[in-house]
Scaffold this motif. Structure first.
Motif, PDB file in Angstrom:
ATOM      1  N   MET A   1       0.840  -1.189   0.000  1.00  7.30           N
ATOM      2  CA  MET A   1       0.000   0.000   0.000  1.00  7.30           C
ATOM      3  C   MET A   1       0.881   1.246   0.000  1.00  7.30           C
ATOM      4  N   THR A   2       0.391   2.296  -0.643  1.00  8.11           N
ATOM      5  CA  THR A   2       1.177   3.524  -0.771  1.00  8.11           C
ATOM      6  C   THR A   2       0.425   4.702  -0.196  1.00  8.11           C
ATOM      7  N   GLY A   3       0.990   5.921  -0.369  1.00 11.87           N
ATOM      8  CA  GLY A   3       0.395   7.133   0.159  1.00 11.87           C
ATOM      9  C   GLY A   3      -0.973   7.400  -0.421  1.00 11.87           C
ATOM     10  N   ASN A   4      -1.705   8.339   0.244  1.00  7.12           N
ATOM     11  CA  ASN A   4      -3.064   8.705  -0.148  1.00  7.12           C
ATOM     12  C   ASN A   4      -4.019   7.521  -0.087  1.00  7.12           C
ATOM     13  N   HIS A   5      -3.734   6.620   0.800  1.00 14.30           N
ATOM     14  CA  HIS A   5      -4.597   5.455   0.992  1.00 14.30           C
ATOM     15  C   HIS A   5      -5.854   5.897   1.739  1.00 14.30           C
ATOM     16  N   ARG A   6      -7.028   5.595   1.168  1.00 16.42           N
ATOM     17  CA  ARG A   6      -8.296   6.065   1.736  1.00 16.42           C
ATOM     18  C   ARG A   6      -8.937   4.975   2.588  1.00 16.42           C
ATOM     19  N   ILE A   7      -9.159   5.322   3.846  1.00 13.12           N
ATOM     20  CA  ILE A   7      -9.787   4.389   4.791  1.00 13.12           C
ATOM     21  C   ILE A   7     -11.106   4.988   5.260  1.00 13.12           C
ATOM     22  N   VAL A   8     -12.179   4.227   5.128  1.00 13.45           N
ATOM     23  CA  VAL A   8     -13.490   4.657   5.610  1.00 13.45           C
ATOM     24  C   VAL A   8     -13.907   3.725   6.742  1.00 13.45           C
ATOM     25  N   VAL A   9     -14.320   4.315   7.852  1.00 12.40           N
ATOM     26  CA  VAL A   9     -14.829   3.567   8.999  1.00 12.40           C
ATOM     27  C   VAL A   9     -16.323   3.816   9.097  1.00 12.40           C
ATOM     28  N   LEU A  10     -17.125   2.770   8.985  1.00 11.17           N
ATOM     29  CA  LEU A  10     -18.577   2.903   9.088  1.00 11.17           C
ATOM     30  C   LEU A  10     -19.016   2.603  10.514  1.00 11.17           C
ATOM     31  N   GLY A  11     -19.579   3.614  11.180  1.00  9.93           N
ATOM     32  CA  GLY A  11     -20.062   3.438  12.540  1.00  9.93           C
ATOM     33  C   GLY A  11     -19.126   4.065  13.553  1.00  9.93           C
ATOM     34  N   ALA A  12     -19.683   4.917  14.428  1.00  3.71           N
ATOM     35  CA  ALA A  12     -18.876   5.591  15.449  1.00  3.71           C
ATOM     36  C   ALA A  12     -19.315   5.179  16.842  1.00  3.71           C
ATOM     37  N   GLY A  13     -19.583   3.875  16.991  1.00  5.36           N
ATOM     38  CA  GLY A  13     -19.840   3.351  18.325  1.00  5.36           C
ATOM     39  C   GLY A  13     -18.517   3.093  19.025  1.00  5.36           C
ATOM     40  N   TYR A  14     -18.536   2.229  20.032  1.00  4.85           N
ATOM     41  CA  TYR A  14     -17.314   1.958  20.779  1.00  4.85           C
ATOM     42  C   TYR A  14     -16.177   1.477  19.876  1.00  4.85           C
ATOM     43  N   THR A  15     -16.473   0.543  18.964  1.00  2.00           N
ATOM     44  CA  THR A  15     -15.404  -0.031  18.150  1.00  2.00           C
ATOM     45  C   THR A  15     -14.992   0.875  16.995  1.00  2.00           C
ATOM     46  N   ALA A  24      -5.561   6.705  13.291  1.00  3.56           N
ATOM     47  CA  ALA A  24      -5.001   8.011  12.964  1.00  3.56           C
ATOM     48  C   ALA A  24      -3.629   8.189  13.610  1.00  3.56           C
ATOM     49  N   HIS A  25      -3.515   7.739  14.855  1.00  3.64           N
ATOM     50  CA  HIS A  25      -2.230   7.855  15.551  1.00  3.64           C
ATOM     51  C   HIS A  25      -1.200   6.913  14.942  1.00  3.64           C
ATOM     52  N   ARG A  26      -1.610   5.695  14.604  1.00  2.71           N
ATOM     53  CA  ARG A  26      -0.669   4.690  14.101  1.00  2.71           C
ATOM     54  C   ARG A  26      -0.223   4.962  12.664  1.00  2.71           C
ATOM     55  N   THR A  27      -0.996   5.766  11.902  1.00  3.11           N
ATOM     56  CA  THR A  27      -0.657   5.988  10.488  1.00  3.11           C
ATOM     57  C   THR A  27      -0.252   7.431  10.189  1.00  3.11           C
ATOM     58  N   ARG A  28       0.025   8.227  11.224  1.00  2.38           N
ATOM     59  CA  ARG A  28       0.436   9.607  10.973  1.00  2.38           C
ATOM     60  C   ARG A  28       1.717   9.604  10.129  1.00  2.38           C
ATOM     61  N   ARG A  29       1.802  10.577   9.260  1.00  7.34           N
ATOM     62  CA  ARG A  29       2.933  10.758   8.344  1.00  7.34           C
ATOM     63  C   ARG A  29       3.050   9.635   7.309  1.00  7.34           C
ATOM     64  N   THR A  30       1.936   8.962   7.007  1.00  5.14           N
ATOM     65  CA  THR A  30       1.959   7.924   5.969  1.00  5.14           C
ATOM     66  C   THR A  30       1.114   8.308   4.752  1.00  5.14           C
ATOM     67  N   GLY A  31       0.432   9.448   4.817  1.00  2.78           N
ATOM     68  CA  GLY A  31      -0.417   9.850   3.707  1.00  2.78           C
ATOM     69  C   GLY A  31      -1.784   9.207   3.719  1.00  2.78           C
ATOM     70  N   VAL A  32      -2.138   8.538   4.807  1.00  2.00           N
ATOM     71  CA  VAL A  32      -3.445   7.896   4.910  1.00  2.00           C
ATOM     72  C   VAL A  32      -4.530   8.938   5.179  1.00  2.00           C
ATOM     73  N   GLU A  33      -5.675   8.757   4.525  1.00  2.00           N
ATOM     74  CA  GLU A  33      -6.836   9.626   4.754  1.00  2.00           C
ATOM     75  C   GLU A  33      -7.938   8.791   5.403  1.00  2.00           C
ATOM     76  N   ILE A  34      -8.390   9.215   6.576  1.00  2.56           N
ATOM     77  CA  ILE A  34      -9.379   8.440   7.332  1.00  2.56           C
ATOM     78  C   ILE A  34     -10.679   9.226   7.429  1.00  2.56           C
ATOM     79  N   THR A  35     -11.796   8.571   7.093  1.00  2.00           N
ATOM     80  CA  THR A  35     -13.119   9.173   7.190  1.00  2.00           C
ATOM     81  C   THR A  35     -13.995   8.295   8.073  1.00  2.00           C
ATOM     82  N   LEU A  36     -14.663   8.912   9.031  1.00  2.00           N
ATOM     83  CA  LEU A  36     -15.571   8.209   9.942  1.00  2.00           C
ATOM     84  C   LEU A  36     -17.000   8.625   9.617  1.00  2.00           C
ATOM     85  N   VAL A  37     -17.873   7.651   9.369  1.00  2.00           N
ATOM     86  CA  VAL A  37     -19.259   7.916   8.966  1.00  2.00           C
ATOM     87  C   VAL A  37     -20.207   7.429  10.051  1.00  2.00           C
ATOM     88  N   ASN A  38     -21.133   8.289  10.469  1.00  2.00           N
ATOM     89  CA  ASN A  38     -22.092   7.899  11.502  1.00  2.00           C
ATOM     90  C   ASN A  38     -23.357   8.736  11.366  1.00  2.00           C
TER      91      ASN A  38
END
Length: 392
Positions: A1-15, A24-38
């Protein structure tokens, strides 16, 4: 996997929340984009919904505030479709989000469709708003010296019945369940639980099921009818049909079938966590709970972070540790367990158990807060011998 990797998380419950924040903390400075949908902008502490149902005011946590400083983008809306081939998510029937990796964390809700009358005449603990409406109804019933029926003898039903009885001592509270409440505990912990319910005046109807919920009563399968001025339904859960509708491999209940790394067996770019995942270990399938859900989120965040960097991953391992049960605000019982959830002799009761249970209930919020800056662990036990051999 390379930079600008798009990660979508469905659901903002406990998990879902834990996955997003830790990732977000584990992938900082890797070019990952994280979106949380709820669908809601409020983070729901489901462990505390029985407190709202009993009339208590709880803290209001905004998801956007909890994500502040993480770089995670929050999209408020309901995921209405998944196209796993195109790797796109439809939100609210119109907007579309593209992903390279998807975390499916939609959780579960109370199953109100299996018994006639539940949808129309019972309340469930699925949101703060519904719990608050039930609390308002309780106030009316208590003023008239009425009767409340809690259907379902699992941990949620037990905690709700105790909380209601303590908050409204003039109410007659009846707990209806097919099995004895606390049946998963050891003899001494179970005896303590029943002693607390006796002290609170909670009547138990066990060994029977509810056949129908009516406007002012509950009809049992054995033909008896119980008066019920207010009914709280906690029996059974269901999951969103979204995964099954998208052609993702699921079990008979709609849970995503996962491999040893919690990835979909049919679509490996999809990771499933918490109640939405069928996670099977050597000792059996995990049951939906915060105790097992947060470790699946932690593992998945770490797994995706390793995959982004091109590293290998090890199978998921987890062992249960305890069964914490609140019995109102002033009492509780904690049954400690083996990795496979069977009870051991150790237990806590009384004030020490109350403090322990409050620590458990408060821990997710604190975990999210500190996980912005460090890698905290929620895995107390990896299961030892019980998880060294993968499930068949």
């Amino acid at each position: 996997m390379t930079g600008n990797h798009r990660i979508v998380v469905l659901g903002a419950g406990y998990t879902g929340m834990f996955t997003a924040v830790r990732l977000a903390h584990r992938t900082r400075r890797t070019g990952v984009e994280i979106t949380l949908v709820n669908p809601s902008g409020r983070f729901v502490e489901r462990l505390r919904l029985h407190q709202i149902a009993a009339g208590q005011e709880l803290a209001h946590h905004r998801i956007s505030d909890m994500l502040d400083g993480t770089g995670v983008t929050f999209v408020q809306g309901a995921a209405t479709a998944i196209d796993p081939e195109a790797r796109r998510i439809t939100v609210d029937g119109k907007d579309s989000l593209a992903y390279d990796t998807l975390v499916y964390a939609l959780g579960s809700s109370t199953d109100t469709g299996q018994v006639p009358g539940v949808d129309a005449h019972a309340h469930a603990l699925d949101s703060p708003e519904v719990a608050a409406r039930f609390a308002a109804r309780l106030t009316e019933v208590a003023a008239a010296g009425g009767t409340v029926t809690v259907c379902g003898g699992g941990l949620t039903g037990i905690e709700a019945a105790a909380e209601i009885a303590e908050a409204h001592p003039g109410l007659k509270v009846t707990l209806v369940s097919t099995e004895e409440p606390g049946s998963m505990m050891g003899d001494k912990a179970r005896a303590y639980l029943h002693g607390a319910l006796d002290r609170l005046g909670v009547t138990r109807e066990t060994g029977t099921r509810v056949a129908k919920v009516l406007p002012g009563s509950v009809e049992l399968a054995d033909g008896r009818t119980l008066r019920s001025d207010a009914c709280l339904w906690t029996a059974g859960v269901r999951v969103s049909p979204l995964a099954a509708d998208a052609g993702i491999a699921t079990d008979a209940h709609g849970l995503i079938l996962t491999d040893a790394t919690l990835r979909s067996v049919s679509h490996p770019q999809i990771h499933a966590v918490g109640d939405a995942a069928a996670v099977r270990l050597a000792y059996g399938q995990l049951h939906g709970s915060c105790q097992s859900g947060l470790p699946t989120a932690q593992y998945t965040a770490d797994t995706i972070a390793r995959l982004v960097r091109g590293r290998s991953v090890k199978p998921f391992r987890f062992g249960y540790f305890h069964q914490p049960v609140s019995l109102g605000r002033r009492d509780a019982v904690i049954q400690f367990t083996r990795a496979d959830f069977t009870p051991v002799r150790a237990r806590l009761t009384g004030r020490s158990a109350v403090m322990y249970k409050e620590m458990v209930s408060s821990s997710p919020i604190m975990t999210y807060r500190y996980s912005k800056r460090m890698n905290l662990t929620t895995i107390v036990s990896k299961g030892g011998r019980a998880t060294r051999t993968p499930a068949a």
